[in-house]
Design a protein around this motif. Structure first.
Motif, PDB file in Angstrom:
ATOM      1  N   ASN A 259       4.872 -57.432  21.025  1.00 15.41           N
ATOM      2  CA  ASN A 259       5.088 -56.648  22.240  1.00 15.41           C
ATOM      3  C   ASN A 259       4.167 -57.142  23.354  1.00 15.41           C
ATOM      4  O   ASN A 259       3.001 -56.766  23.437  1.00 15.41           O
ATOM      5  N   ILE A 260       4.702 -57.989  24.218  1.00 14.83           N
ATOM      6  CA  ILE A 260       3.904 -58.579  25.284  1.00 14.83           C
ATOM      7  C   ILE A 260       3.443 -57.521  26.285  1.00 14.83           C
ATOM      8  O   ILE A 260       2.328 -57.590  26.831  1.00 14.83           O
ATOM      9  N   GLU A 261       4.307 -56.482  26.511  1.00 16.11           N
ATOM     10  CA  GLU A 261       3.938 -55.433  27.463  1.00 16.11           C
ATOM     11  C   GLU A 261       2.720 -54.643  26.976  1.00 16.11           C
ATOM     12  O   GLU A 261       1.830 -54.306  27.761  1.00 16.11           O
ATOM     13  N   LEU A 262       2.663 -54.381  25.685  1.00 14.43           N
ATOM     14  CA  LEU A 262       1.540 -53.622  25.132  1.00 14.43           C
ATOM     15  C   LEU A 262       0.262 -54.461  25.144  1.00 14.43           C
ATOM     16  O   LEU A 262      -0.831 -53.947  25.412  1.00 14.43           O
ATOM     17  N   LEU A 263       0.393 -55.761  24.874  1.00 11.87           N
ATOM     18  CA  LEU A 263      -0.764 -56.655  24.966  1.00 11.87           C
ATOM     19  C   LEU A 263      -1.286 -56.697  26.402  1.00 11.87           C
ATOM     20  O   LEU A 263      -2.500 -56.647  26.643  1.00 11.87           O
ATOM     21  N   THR A 264      -0.353 -56.758  27.347  1.00  8.04           N
ATOM     22  CA  THR A 264      -0.733 -56.794  28.759  1.00  8.04           C
ATOM     23  C   THR A 264      -1.426 -55.510  29.176  1.00  8.04           C
ATOM     24  O   THR A 264      -2.363 -55.523  29.990  1.00  8.04           O
ATOM     25  N   ALA A 265      -0.982 -54.382  28.632  1.00  4.59           N
ATOM     26  CA  ALA A 265      -1.608 -53.098  28.958  1.00  4.59           C
ATOM     27  C   ALA A 265      -3.068 -53.083  28.531  1.00  4.59           C
ATOM     28  O   ALA A 265      -3.927 -52.527  29.236  1.00  4.59           O
ATOM     29  N   MET A 266      -3.369 -53.680  27.386  1.00  2.00           N
ATOM     30  CA  MET A 266      -4.773 -53.750  26.954  1.00  2.00           C
ATOM     31  C   MET A 266      -5.576 -54.694  27.837  1.00  2.00           C
ATOM     32  O   MET A 266      -6.753 -54.461  28.114  1.00  2.00           O
ATOM     33  N   ILE A 267      -4.935 -55.768  28.290  1.00  2.00           N
ATOM     34  CA  ILE A 267      -5.607 -56.696  29.193  1.00  2.00           C
ATOM     35  C   ILE A 267      -5.975 -56.003  30.503  1.00  2.00           C
ATOM     36  O   ILE A 267      -7.064 -56.192  31.050  1.00  2.00           O
ATOM     37  N   ASP A 268      -5.048 -55.188  30.996  1.00  3.25           N
ATOM     38  CA  ASP A 268      -5.208 -54.557  32.304  1.00  3.25           C
ATOM     39  C   ASP A 268      -5.914 -53.202  32.251  1.00  3.25           C
ATOM     40  O   ASP A 268      -5.978 -52.492  33.266  1.00  3.25           O
ATOM     41  N   ALA A 269      -6.412 -52.814  31.095  1.00  5.59           N
ATOM     42  CA  ALA A 269      -7.119 -51.534  30.981  1.00  5.59           C
ATOM     43  C   ALA A 269      -8.322 -51.514  31.932  1.00  5.59           C
ATOM     44  O   ALA A 269      -8.867 -52.570  32.268  1.00  5.59           O
ATOM     45  N   PRO A 270      -8.738 -50.341  32.379  1.00  2.00           N
ATOM     46  CA  PRO A 270      -9.873 -50.269  33.315  1.00  2.00           C
ATOM     47  C   PRO A 270     -11.104 -50.995  32.790  1.00  2.00           C
ATOM     48  O   PRO A 270     -11.410 -50.943  31.592  1.00  2.00           O
ATOM     49  N   VAL A 271     -11.795 -51.658  33.682  1.00  2.20           N
ATOM     50  CA  VAL A 271     -12.995 -52.409  33.309  1.00  2.20           C
ATOM     51  C   VAL A 271     -14.035 -51.483  32.687  1.00  2.20           C
ATOM     52  O   VAL A 271     -14.796 -51.888  31.795  1.00  2.20           O
ATOM     53  N   ALA A 272     -14.048 -50.243  33.133  1.00  2.00           N
ATOM     54  CA  ALA A 272     -15.035 -49.290  32.618  1.00  2.00           C
ATOM     55  C   ALA A 272     -14.834 -48.991  31.135  1.00  2.00           C
ATOM     56  O   ALA A 272     -15.777 -48.576  30.455  1.00  2.00           O
ATOM     57  N   ASN A 273     -13.633 -49.199  30.647  1.00  2.00           N
ATOM     58  CA  ASN A 273     -13.368 -48.964  29.223  1.00  2.00           C
ATOM     59  C   ASN A 273     -13.695 -50.237  28.448  1.00  2.00           C
ATOM     60  O   ASN A 273     -12.891 -51.167  28.371  1.00  2.00           O
ATOM     61  N   GLN A 274     -14.872 -50.280  27.855  1.00  2.00           N
ATOM     62  CA  GLN A 274     -15.335 -51.469  27.141  1.00  2.00           C
ATOM     63  C   GLN A 274     -14.948 -51.466  25.661  1.00  2.00           C
ATOM     64  O   GLN A 274     -15.325 -52.372  24.919  1.00  2.00           O
ATOM     65  N   ALA A 275     -14.194 -50.467  25.242  1.00  2.00           N
ATOM     66  CA  ALA A 275     -13.800 -50.386  23.828  1.00  2.00           C
ATOM     67  C   ALA A 275     -12.902 -51.562  23.453  1.00  2.00           C
ATOM     68  O   ALA A 275     -12.073 -52.008  24.233  1.00  2.00           O
ATOM     69  N   LYS A 276     -13.109 -52.067  22.227  1.00  2.00           N
ATOM     70  CA  LYS A 276     -12.257 -53.127  21.702  1.00  2.00           C
ATOM     71  C   LYS A 276     -11.977 -52.831  20.234  1.00  2.00           C
ATOM     72  O   LYS A 276     -12.689 -52.036  19.599  1.00  2.00           O
ATOM     73  N   PRO A 277     -10.925 -53.428  19.691  1.00  8.01           N
ATOM     74  CA  PRO A 277     -10.582 -53.156  18.284  1.00  8.01           C
ATOM     75  C   PRO A 277     -11.765 -53.402  17.350  1.00  8.01           C
ATOM     76  O   PRO A 277     -12.624 -54.249  17.606  1.00  8.01           O
ATOM     77  N   ASP A 278     -11.782 -52.653  16.249  1.00 11.03           N
ATOM     78  CA  ASP A 278     -12.868 -52.810  15.276  1.00 11.03           C
ATOM     79  C   ASP A 278     -12.897 -54.217  14.701  1.00 11.03           C
ATOM     80  O   ASP A 278     -13.964 -54.740  14.358  1.00 11.03           O
ATOM     81  N   SER A 279     -11.741 -54.826  14.588  1.00  9.92           N
ATOM     82  CA  SER A 279     -11.642 -56.195  14.081  1.00  9.92           C
ATOM     83  C   SER A 279     -10.680 -56.979  14.962  1.00  9.92           C
ATOM     84  O   SER A 279      -9.608 -56.481  15.321  1.00  9.92           O
ATOM     85  N   LEU A 280     -11.077 -58.217  15.300  1.00 11.12           N
ATOM     86  CA  LEU A 280     -10.225 -59.061  16.134  1.00 11.12           C
ATOM     87  C   LEU A 280      -9.447 -60.081  15.314  1.00 11.12           C
ATOM     88  O   LEU A 280      -8.896 -61.043  15.857  1.00 11.12           O
ATOM     89  N   ASP A 281      -9.388 -59.856  13.995  1.00 13.88           N
ATOM     90  CA  ASP A 281      -8.683 -60.799  13.132  1.00 13.88           C
ATOM     91  C   ASP A 281      -7.218 -60.962  13.517  1.00 13.88           C
ATOM     92  O   ASP A 281      -6.621 -62.033  13.326  1.00 13.88           O
ATOM     93  N   LEU A 282      -6.634 -59.885  14.065  1.00 17.22           N
ATOM     94  CA  LEU A 282      -5.213 -59.935  14.412  1.00 17.22           C
ATOM     95  C   LEU A 282      -4.927 -60.886  15.569  1.00 17.22           C
ATOM     96  O   LEU A 282      -3.775 -61.269  15.783  1.00 17.22           O
TER      97      LEU A 282
END
Length: 334
Positions: free
Chosen positions: A251-274
């Protein structure tokens, strides 16, 4: 208008009250407004207005409009009469009923007529439902939110949807606190709960949304909206679930939504293996999105992979994304 007589020039000033009331029946809006104003300036008797309303000819095609003019005059006199208002609220004319709902809000009497508002929010005419939402928004309590959400039981046009969202945001303090405390909100209707949650940007909604998305029977369109909201404001756990879903569905749209999330939200997935398989995906858009996520999340563990991508790709957009990711990791010169 050529060939037609001029409209009579009525002058309401200094006319007697009975004459002024009859002017409320004239088709010219200016004349009606001047009659209303003159009656107020003369400190006219509200009871006379009520008698005038009660004696209107019900068979007259303009009956409901005349009654509404009387209601507006009572408002101008700052005189509240519930029986008169109820007659207009129960009108078969949607324009009169809508105006009466606005009058109800003007008098701030919503709390005394909750049962009526529950009926009006399900009225067959959208204008009535729209005015009801406005009236509910001004109440500022959980009961108002409980009634407002019932607007979802009828078709929503653009105006109704905007107003419902505005109303739920305005009443958020009441319904969100109740949901967090595990209270029976919106009659435990999960779709209505989720709809309300998607109107908010409060981070406390994240676990609530995640819990509902795991259940059966959720409206797919509403679920998609919720997933995008989690991509935008979610914590690490929520971002992990969003990434899992995005990778699984490509889902490219969902990936893009995470890219464009507010800069203030520094949260990232617990694991980046995916992220690993996305760097070599067949779809160049997905590859570029993975590089942008590596940049956002400073995925230094993939520095070598990203360096190789930058060296080998002939896609300029992909090369640029890889370079920016390496700059974010502090590995561009390695």
């Amino acid at each position: 208008k050529k060939g037609s007589p001029l409209v009579p020039n009525e002058s309401p000033a200094k006319k007697n009250p009975t004459y002024l009331l009859d002017l409320l029946k004239t088709p010219e809006q200016f004349t009606r407004l001047q009659a209303n104003r003159a009656y107020v300036e003369q400190k006219g008797d509200p009871q006379l207005v009520i008698e005038w309303i009660n004696n209107l000819n019900t068979s007259n095609p303009s009956y409901t409009h005349h009654r509404l003019e009387g209601l507006w005059l009572l408002a101008a006199l700052n005189y509240y009469d519930e029986q008169t208002l109820l007659k207009s609220l129960n009108s078969n004319n949607p324009q009169e009923k809508s105006a009466a709902v606005r009058m109800l809000a003007y008098w701030k009497k919503q709390g005394t007529l909750l049962n009526t508002l529950e009926q009006l929010i399900e009225d067959k005419h959208p204008q009535v439902r729209l005015e009801t939402l406005h009236a509910l928004r001004e109440m500022g309590n959980l009961s108002a939110a409980e009634i407002a959400i019932k607007a979802l039981d009828k078709p929503l046009d653009q105006n109704l949807e905007f107003t419902l969202n505005l109303t739920l945001r305005s009443l958020q303090k009441e319904w969100l606190s109740a949901l967090i405390n595990g209270e029976n909100v919106f009659r435990q209707d999960q779709n209505k709960q989720l709809y309300a949650l998607t109107t908010s940007s409060d981070k406390r909604i994240v676990p609530l949304i995640s819990g509902i998305l795991n259940k059966q029977g959720i409206d797919p369109i509403l679920a998609d909206k919720a997933w995008f909201l989690l991509a935008n404001i979610g914590d690490s756990k929520a971002k992990t679930n969003v990434l899992i879903k995005a990778v699984k569905e490509e889902n490219i749209e969902l990936l893009t939504a995470m890219i464009d999330a507010p800069v203030a939200n520094q949260a990232k997935p617990d694991s980046l293996d995916l992220l690993a398989p996305l760097f070599t995906h067949d779809n160049s858009q997905i590859r570029i999105a993975s590089l942008k996520l590596a940049q956002r999340w400073k995925a230094i563990e993939y520095a070598k992979v990203v360096t190789e991508v930058m060296k080998s790709t002939t896609n300029l957009d992909e090369k640029l994304a890889a370079g920016r990711a390496l700059v974010a990791m502090g590995k561009l010169g390695d």
